[in-house]
Scaffold this motif. Structure first.
Motif, PDB file in Angstrom:
ATOM      1  N   ALA A   6     -54.248 -12.575 -38.906  1.00 31.00           N
ATOM      2  CA  ALA A   6     -53.278 -13.627 -38.402  1.00 31.00           C
ATOM      3  C   ALA A   6     -53.052 -14.432 -39.656  1.00 31.00           C
ATOM      4  O   ALA A   6     -54.233 -14.578 -40.661  1.00 31.00           O
ATOM      5  CB  ALA A   6     -53.936 -14.235 -37.312  1.00 31.00           C
ATOM      6  N   GLY A   7     -51.690 -15.182 -39.637  1.00 33.56           N
ATOM      7  CA  GLY A   7     -51.637 -15.963 -40.873  1.00 33.56           C
ATOM      8  C   GLY A   7     -50.127 -15.843 -41.269  1.00 33.56           C
ATOM      9  O   GLY A   7     -49.158 -15.231 -40.361  1.00 33.56           O
ATOM     10  N   HIS A   8     -49.878 -16.697 -42.447  1.00 32.99           N
ATOM     11  CA  HIS A   8     -48.471 -16.520 -42.772  1.00 32.99           C
ATOM     12  C   HIS A   8     -48.306 -15.719 -43.817  1.00 32.99           C
ATOM     13  O   HIS A   8     -49.217 -15.192 -44.717  1.00 32.99           O
ATOM     14  CB  HIS A   8     -48.143 -17.932 -43.335  1.00 32.99           C
ATOM     15  N   TYR A   9     -47.016 -14.974 -44.069  1.00 35.57           N
ATOM     16  CA  TYR A   9     -46.806 -13.810 -44.821  1.00 35.57           C
ATOM     17  C   TYR A   9     -45.585 -14.017 -45.504  1.00 35.57           C
ATOM     18  O   TYR A   9     -44.494 -14.444 -44.864  1.00 35.57           O
ATOM     19  CB  TYR A   9     -46.940 -12.398 -44.295  1.00 35.57           C
ATOM     20  N   GLU A  10     -45.377 -13.682 -46.719  1.00 34.99           N
ATOM     21  CA  GLU A  10     -44.021 -13.949 -47.352  1.00 34.99           C
ATOM     22  C   GLU A  10     -43.607 -12.552 -47.929  1.00 34.99           C
ATOM     23  O   GLU A  10     -44.413 -11.344 -48.187  1.00 34.99           O
ATOM     24  CB  GLU A  10     -43.997 -14.677 -48.740  1.00 34.99           C
ATOM     25  N   VAL A  32     -51.865  -2.183 -42.246  1.00 31.55           N
ATOM     26  CA  VAL A  32     -52.473  -3.259 -43.149  1.00 31.55           C
ATOM     27  C   VAL A  32     -52.982  -2.724 -44.461  1.00 31.55           C
ATOM     28  O   VAL A  32     -53.599  -1.546 -44.257  1.00 31.55           O
ATOM     29  CB  VAL A  32     -53.508  -4.134 -42.407  1.00 31.55           C
ATOM     30  N   THR A  33     -52.413  -3.301 -45.428  1.00 31.36           N
ATOM     31  CA  THR A  33     -53.020  -2.768 -46.970  1.00 31.36           C
ATOM     32  C   THR A  33     -52.950  -3.830 -47.640  1.00 31.36           C
ATOM     33  O   THR A  33     -53.333  -4.925 -47.330  1.00 31.36           O
ATOM     34  CB  THR A  33     -51.970  -1.817 -47.413  1.00 31.36           C
ATOM     35  N   THR A  34     -53.049  -3.622 -48.872  1.00 33.94           N
ATOM     36  CA  THR A  34     -53.206  -4.825 -49.763  1.00 33.94           C
ATOM     37  C   THR A  34     -52.089  -4.640 -50.973  1.00 33.94           C
ATOM     38  O   THR A  34     -51.621  -3.608 -51.340  1.00 33.94           O
ATOM     39  CB  THR A  34     -54.388  -4.813 -50.606  1.00 33.94           C
ATOM     40  N   LEU A  35     -51.527  -5.586 -51.561  1.00 34.47           N
ATOM     41  CA  LEU A  35     -50.611  -5.810 -52.440  1.00 34.47           C
ATOM     42  C   LEU A  35     -50.747  -6.892 -53.555  1.00 34.47           C
ATOM     43  O   LEU A  35     -51.179  -7.947 -53.051  1.00 34.47           O
ATOM     44  CB  LEU A  35     -49.244  -5.957 -51.988  1.00 34.47           C
ATOM     45  N   ALA A  36     -51.040  -6.312 -54.760  1.00 30.18           N
ATOM     46  CA  ALA A  36     -51.492  -7.719 -55.896  1.00 30.18           C
ATOM     47  C   ALA A  36     -52.774  -8.265 -55.623  1.00 30.18           C
ATOM     48  O   ALA A  36     -52.746  -9.422 -55.587  1.00 30.18           O
ATOM     49  CB  ALA A  36     -50.482  -8.388 -56.195  1.00 30.18           C
ATOM     50  N   GLY A  37     -53.586  -7.610 -54.823  1.00 27.27           N
ATOM     51  CA  GLY A  37     -54.923  -8.033 -54.481  1.00 27.27           C
ATOM     52  C   GLY A  37     -54.938  -9.188 -53.401  1.00 27.27           C
ATOM     53  O   GLY A  37     -55.809  -9.883 -52.894  1.00 27.27           O
ATOM     54  N   ARG A  38     -53.600  -9.033 -52.640  1.00 26.15           N
ATOM     55  CA  ARG A  38     -53.553  -9.800 -51.241  1.00 26.15           C
ATOM     56  C   ARG A  38     -53.219  -8.878 -50.213  1.00 26.15           C
ATOM     57  O   ARG A  38     -52.594  -7.998 -50.437  1.00 26.15           O
ATOM     58  CB  ARG A  38     -52.402 -10.833 -51.440  1.00 26.15           C
ATOM     59  N   ARG A  39     -53.830  -9.359 -48.935  1.00 28.53           N
ATOM     60  CA  ARG A  39     -53.497  -8.642 -47.778  1.00 28.53           C
ATOM     61  C   ARG A  39     -52.038  -8.522 -47.607  1.00 28.53           C
ATOM     62  O   ARG A  39     -51.118  -9.356 -47.844  1.00 28.53           O
ATOM     63  CB  ARG A  39     -54.257  -9.356 -46.708  1.00 28.53           C
ATOM     64  N   ALA A  40     -51.734  -7.225 -47.205  1.00 29.58           N
ATOM     65  CA  ALA A  40     -50.070  -6.821 -46.868  1.00 29.58           C
ATOM     66  C   ALA A  40     -49.840  -6.309 -45.755  1.00 29.58           C
ATOM     67  O   ALA A  40     -50.920  -5.384 -45.346  1.00 29.58           O
ATOM     68  CB  ALA A  40     -49.418  -6.359 -48.311  1.00 29.58           C
ATOM     69  N   ILE A  41     -48.789  -6.242 -45.097  1.00 33.43           N
ATOM     70  CA  ILE A  41     -48.467  -5.515 -43.868  1.00 33.43           C
ATOM     71  C   ILE A  41     -47.157  -4.682 -44.472  1.00 33.43           C
ATOM     72  O   ILE A  41     -46.215  -5.234 -44.743  1.00 33.43           O
ATOM     73  CB  ILE A  41     -48.058  -6.453 -42.910  1.00 33.43           C
TER      74      ILE A  41
END
Length: 658
Positions: free
Chosen positions: A420-424, A482-491
């Motif tokens: 849960a949280g904010h994603y760009e 759910v994965t990672t992108l540039a060291g950050r969680r990504a969807i």
């Protein structure tokens, strides 16, 4: 380029207080999802499934289109269906010109097809691959007369451009014009608006009109023909697409046949939209002409006695350029590669401000459908109308069993809280003031009480975790990984192969930004409002001033600083306001002088903070009550928050490339 309504509302509230390679190349790995449900074979379909005939499509379209146009305040539309190399159905609905009551005619009326134009550009690229003039895996700098410099010293290939994985930031300047005098050539646009890189090539999907314009320019360079002329000679003429062109403004022979474009049907017509990233979206075409293109693509590049692609090349558009997990859409050499109701669908949608188009091919069924609307509609109704039309078409003629959602895994509720949280979005701007809109239109993933998650941009759907890091729509087929992108969680959204949701860091979290921005502006506004009221009260009751000398000067200057910041914000509001009305043609070199002046004016919030800190220091040095000291701290924090907000919004900087 769309700003959501709630973004506009939030932005207005804040600002108005002052007066948006190949499969081996690096790609994001996906968990292996459960197998997608297998559709029922044609022989096992329910006996009442309608047959795809001209009569049935006509009755179905007549039942859907007029009501959709009327309810959405959409002026007109064209729909064309092809099957087995023939036009099965074509018809216009509503008006091409509301004032003149000119009916829509798919044989005669030209529509702006927006990003659906990209399919013609990718066809041209593949022709040059056949000719041996373009290598899909070579550095594109080989073909350019200027250089692009990716992150991490990598190279951008044509495959990267086709898969929207070059890594470019999005951009707004010079994207759209309505004055022909301000329309730039593709070459000039590309060289004057070189986009910065957010990601290394191949690292992440990020839809890029700049990248497609670059591909079109490469076709022009290697073929030796102007891009518009090349497409006319090598694609449109062989396909007998006599009323289709990339040329802007329209040639005199075609201009009288252009549909008007509308915000909504009860409003005046919009000006003709000039797309400056021409290979990415400047085509005007009739539905009848697009039928010829669909037939050629379904017949592996052949139309009548002409061939625009070799069969093996044409089949590339059915092959994803980068591997994706089962059930996840991909890009196939510029075409969206999707599974809908268990069937392969390839194609592309397209949007300008007024016109909205969709082209979908079902290669295994030898069927294609094209639809184009000439209005945005009330409350952006066209997007729902377009999406629903294709969904109904598929469910009617190519139904699939109702999907069932596997049970949730044991850790689903805890995993929901964790993501849960904010994603760009990976398709965003971080350079210049347009970054404000991408900062504010972040997705929010919410953990629900039942252990599912919801995504703010995917309305009305909940997702259940059916395997580690894999979430499936409850009662549907859409999936999230759910994965990672540039060291950050990504969807990764299974329905979006050209973007990812990347967890926003604290410094770019929209909730944090809005809280700091709102509180800072509110304090500064109250400071300005209370200033004359306090002065009036002291005069009325003949009270002595609270401070004298340097302290009095600092207090007075702090109030002027608050007022100056609000004026600075109001000035920036005049620059960003056109986005809220989707008046994108306002953003060109004409604004450079004003924007440069405002960039210089960044000294205002910097100086204001210095004054606020000076005022706070004097308040603590003197023998003032704690109320005075606390107020000085609050004002200093508000001035600091304002400066941070201006920096995060892209107001502070020196680039005119936004």
């Amino acid at each position: 380029m769309r700003a959501r309504h709630w973004v506009a509302g939030i932005l207005a509230c804040i600002l108005a207080t002052a007066a948006f390679s190949t499969a081996q190349r690096r790609s994001t790995s996906l968990p292996a999802p459960a197998a997608a449900p297998v559709p029922a074979p044609a022989a096992d379909r329910p006996s009442n499934t309608p047959q795809l005939t001209a009569a049935d499509v006509g009755a179905w379209a007549d039942g859907y289109m007029p009501a959709a146009l009327r309810q959405g305040k959409i002026a007109g539309a064209q729909i064309v269906v092809v099957k087995n190399g023939q036009v099965l159905f074509k018809k216009g609905y509503g008006y091409a010109d509301v004032a003149a009551q000119r009916p829509m005619d798919p044989d005669a009326i030209l529509m702006r097809i927006g990003s659906t134009s990209k399919l013609l550009t990718w066809t041209a690229v593949l022709q040059q691959v056949e000719a041996g003039k373009i290598d899909l895996t070579a550095d594109v700098n080989r073909y350019l007369d200027f250089r692009i410099q990716p992150k991490d010293g990598g190279m951008v290939t044509m495959n990267d451009l086709m898969n929207h994985r070059a890594g470019f930031e999005e951009g707004l300047k010079d994207v759209l014009a309505t004055d022909p005098a301000k329309l730039k050539s593709t070459e000039r646009y590309l060289k004057e608006n070189v986009r910065p890189f957010l990601f290394a090539p191949g690292e992440a999907p990020a839809y890029s009109n700049y990248g497609v314009a670059l591909a079109g320019y490469i076709v022009q360079r290697v073929s030796g023909e102007r891009f518009e002329d090349y497409v006319q000679r090598h694609i449109l003429a062989p396909l007998k697409m006599t009323r289709t062109t990339f040329v802007q403004p329209l040639p005199p022979t075609l201009a009288p046949f252009a549909s008007k474009g509308y915000r909504q049907s009860d409003q005046p017509a919009s000006k003709f939209e000039l797309v400056e990233t021409a290979p990415a979206g400047s085509v005007s075409a009739t539905g009848a002409d697009m039928a010829n293109y669909m037939i050629a693509m379904l017949q592996n590049g052949r139309f009548d006695t002409s061939r625009i692609l070799r069969p093996e090349t044409a089949r590339l558009i059915r092959t994803p350029g980068i591997a994706s997990a089962p059930g996840f859409d991909a890009m196939a050499h510029g075409f969206f590669h999707q599974q809908r109701n268990g069937r392969l669908v390839i194609g592309h949608g397209g949007d300008t401000i007024a016109f909205h188009t969709d082209l979908n091919l079902l290669p295994d069924e030898n069927v294609g459908i094209f639809v184009s609307f000439n209005s945005r509609g009330e409350d952006n109704a066209v997007y729902g109308a377009r999406e629903r039309l294709f969904a109904l078409f598929m469910d009617r003629y190519f139904p699939a069993p109702f999907p069932t959602t596997p049970p949730a895994i044991a850790t689903a509720a805890a995993d929901a809280q964790a993501i849960a949280g904010h994603y760009e979005t990976s398709r965003r701007v971080e350079t210049g003031f347009i970054s404000l809109f991408y900062l504010m239109q972040q997705d929010q993933v919410v953990a629900n009480d039942d252990g599912t998650v919801s995504v703010s941009s995917i309305e009305g759907k909940r997702f259940r975790e059916i395997a580690p890091k894999l979430w499936r729509e409850v009662g549907g087929r859409r999936q999230l990984a759910v994965t990672t992108l540039a060291g950050r969680r990504a969807i990764i959204d299974s329905a979006n192969p050209v973007g990812m949701m990347q967890a926003a860091p604290f410094s770019r979290n929209s909730a944090v930004f809005l809280s700091i921005a709102g509180a800072s502006v509110l304090v500064l506004l109250l400071t300005v409002i209370v200033w004359p009221i306090g002065a009036w009260i002291r005069r009325s009751y003949q009270q002595p001033p609270l401070a004298t000398g340097r302290t009095a000067l600092a207090r007075r200057l702090t109030r002027f600083a608050a007022l100056a910041n609000l004026a600075y914000l109001a000035a920036w509001y005049t620059i960003v306001a056109p986005v809220l009305e989707t008046q994108l043609d306002a953003y060109n070199a004409d604004l450079d002088g004003v924007i440069r002046t405002l960039q210089v004016a960044a000294i205002v919030p910097v100086a204001a903070l210095a004054i606020g800190l000076w005022n706070m220091a004097l308040a603590f040095r003197g023998s003032f009550a704690w109320g005075v000291r606390i107020r000085s701290v609050i004002i200093a924090l508000a001035l600091l928050g304002f400066l941070w907000t201006a920096a995060m919004s892209g107001f502070i900087g020196w680039s005119l490339n936004y």
